[in-house]
Design an enzyme around this catalytic site. Sequence first.
Site, PDB file in Angstrom:
ATOM      1  N   SER A  50       3.731   1.609  -1.101  1.00 42.68           N
ATOM      2  CA  SER A  50       4.555   1.761  -2.317  1.00 42.68           C
ATOM      3  C   SER A  50       3.799   2.455  -3.435  1.00 42.68           C
ATOM      4  O   SER A  50       4.367   2.810  -4.452  1.00 42.68           O
ATOM      5  CB  SER A  50       5.004   0.383  -2.812  1.00 42.68           C
ATOM      6  OG  SER A  50       3.875  -0.307  -3.355  1.00 42.68           O
ATOM      7  N   CYS A  98      -5.098 -15.727  18.604  1.00 44.69           N
ATOM      8  CA  CYS A  98      -3.999 -14.751  18.632  1.00 44.69           C
ATOM      9  C   CYS A  98      -3.667 -14.410  20.082  1.00 44.69           C
ATOM     10  O   CYS A  98      -2.603 -13.935  20.395  1.00 44.69           O
ATOM     11  CB  CYS A  98      -4.410 -13.508  17.897  1.00 44.69           C
ATOM     12  SG  CYS A  98      -5.936 -12.828  18.543  1.00 44.69           S
ATOM     13  N   ILE A 127       0.844  -1.215   0.000  1.00 43.07           N
ATOM     14  CA  ILE A 127       0.000   0.000   0.000  1.00 43.07           C
ATOM     15  C   ILE A 127       0.871   1.253   0.000  1.00 43.07           C
ATOM     16  O   ILE A 127       0.670   2.177  -0.805  1.00 43.07           O
ATOM     17  CB  ILE A 127      -0.951  -0.011   1.216  1.00 43.07           C
ATOM     18  CG1 ILE A 127      -1.979  -1.128   1.075  1.00 43.07           C
ATOM     19  CG2 ILE A 127      -1.663   1.343   1.370  1.00 43.07           C
ATOM     20  CD1 ILE A 127      -2.749  -1.440   2.352  1.00 43.07           C
ATOM     21  N   GLU A 185      -5.029  -6.224  12.831  1.00 43.93           N
ATOM     22  CA  GLU A 185      -4.814  -6.956  14.083  1.00 43.93           C
ATOM     23  C   GLU A 185      -4.029  -8.200  13.706  1.00 43.93           C
ATOM     24  O   GLU A 185      -4.462  -8.951  12.824  1.00 43.93           O
ATOM     25  CB  GLU A 185      -6.144  -7.319  14.719  1.00 43.93           C
ATOM     26  CG  GLU A 185      -6.951  -6.112  15.166  1.00 43.93           C
ATOM     27  CD  GLU A 185      -6.233  -5.280  16.213  1.00 43.93           C
ATOM     28  OE1 GLU A 185      -6.445  -4.064  16.253  1.00 43.93           O
ATOM     29  OE2 GLU A 185      -5.419  -5.860  16.972  1.00 43.93           O
TER      30      GLU A 185
END
Length: 563
Positions: free
Chosen positions: A301, A348, A299, A314
């Site tokens: 770049s 996670c 993004i 997340e």
Amino acid sequence: MILSKLFQKPQCVIQKSLYSTIGSFQAPLHISNEPIKPFNGDSSDISKLQEALTKYQFKSLEVPLIINGQKIYKDRVLKNHINPSNHSQILCKYAQATKEDVNEAILAATASKAKWAKMSLDERAAVFLKAADLITTKYRYDLLAATMLGQGKNVYQAEIDCIGELADFFRFNVKYAFEMYKQQPVASSPGVWNRTEYRPLEGFVYAVSPFNFTAIAGNLFGAPALLGNTVLWKPSATAILSNYLLMEIMIEAGLPNGVVNFIPGNPVEVTETILSNKNFAALHFTGSTKVFKDLCKEIYSKDHFREYPRIVGETGGKNFHLVHPSASLEHTVLSTLRGAFEYQGQKCSATSRLYLPESISSEFIQLLKENVKKIKTENCSINIKGFMGPVIHEQSFDKLAKAIGEAKEDSELEIVSGGYFNKSNGFFVEPTIIKTTNPHHKFLQQEFFGPILTYYVYPDSEFEAICNIIEQNSTYGLTGSIFSQDREAVIFASDKLKYSAGNFYINDKSTGAVVGQQSFGGSRQSGTCDKAGSASLLSRFVSVRSIKENFVEITDFKYPHND
Ligand SMILES: NC(=O)c1ccc[n+]([C@@H]2O[C@H](COP(=O)([O-])OP(=O)(O)OC[C@H]3O[C@@H](n4cnc5c(N)ncnc54)[C@H](O)[C@@H]3O)[C@@H](O)[C@H]2O)c1
Ligand SMILES: N[C@@H](CCC=O)C(=O)O
């Protein structure tokens, strides 16, 4: 079809507002957490679940793309979504989006935006409140079955995810959105009226969801959409069954065509097409740290976007349980077992590193091993009372098997329980407990995302030192727990580990955040910490506009001090 509509001769008529509110509404006052069914005996619940499990095991569903409300399946490359508990079983075949499909989805999201954004919040909110009710009633057992079969969850883990957390996200986001809209300027000068508008972002949102929580997928497209955004949603290849069912529920709940476009596909190709479009306005991502970093690089770049894209992510975690000598032994042992091995450590937030004081370490590990030995890895869709199922796919299985193999060769590691795995039927890895003599070992820093718990024993007198070591080794910053009856120790740890965990638990396990109670997310390598299940997350998907209306006309350009 959509292309022709977009290139019709523009008519510069002021579009009569289709929607106007003649009342000031508020979110339903009764919004609260969805009660969790215990499935501990009510035979009607269990028989309804078993009926749904049978239905979905043998349904051999064909899952289409859903673009602008149209189901697209024909002539697409098909992939299988298999049952991780019984990998010879194909749960569904699903269509892969082509580049043209993705561009059609962008056109659909663009074409549907004006009408959806112009709807008042109560109209959009009604779709999500209806969806939450469909999830918790009509489709409750279907969603449970799809999540259990497709993602390898036992009934309790599925219930807290695709029923509890999902309904809570949809309902509490409505509550937070109304509260956000109510945030208006606190002052207006004489003759002036100031207002604040919460515009949706100007382009479309790209939602990319993980396999492990159906609820997270719902929130990734749901939070932006509630605020008037339109979304391209790429689900995880190993959560298709439940995610497709959720998309169908959204449509039944009244989600207009094109607002959310369901585009499973090759993640690299889908992403490449999306990021080549200047109207890309936001990424709403949950998944691994590596993938998120790659997406951010891609993004950043590019410089062709109409607005600075919002990036909300997340990602990974390496979550700790820090045990003080004063901790309540049995509670801490059992909390650690749950945190480390429920859903096979595929959260996670899972407890994957443990720090034990010398004085209680032997008793602690003995009690932990005794309880872990009661766990059987099995197909929890067959044995509804099962605790532990498979890991999600062969890639994860092989990664965990490799780590266990490494542990057997590492002089700083000792496998004290488990270490077995078998993928002949399902991807089953036994709960594995590993002791290390090195407080900086990579097993205390690297995310395995499976049922591997590594622990280190510290001298009782070195509680402060171990807090410093934990802080030092926390490249992630997602969740962490302190177990202590000593308040000073709690205060010290809470302060020293302030940035080691975005969700910090005192005398409770490191998993299980509840929407409306503990908003979820962490910083460092765990994400942008925008806190799923909170108003702050919603704020990332609005573009605030300040309006000042002046009622007083001036009659001279000079200010009072001018001569
Ligand atoms: N912090 C949180 O709230 C949270 C919640 C769930 C999972 N996770 C993390 O997610 C990981 C497990 O989930 P997973 O295995 O689905 O993660 P993953 O990163 O493998 O996949 C997540 C999503 O990214 C897509 N993806 C993969 N490669 C991509 C690429 N190159 N470009 C674009 N998209 C790509 C996948 O198809 C999937 O939809 C773990 O690291 C876990 O810690 C974090
Ligand atoms: N929010 C969940 C974890 C989500 C990530 O996998 C929890 O708090 O256990």
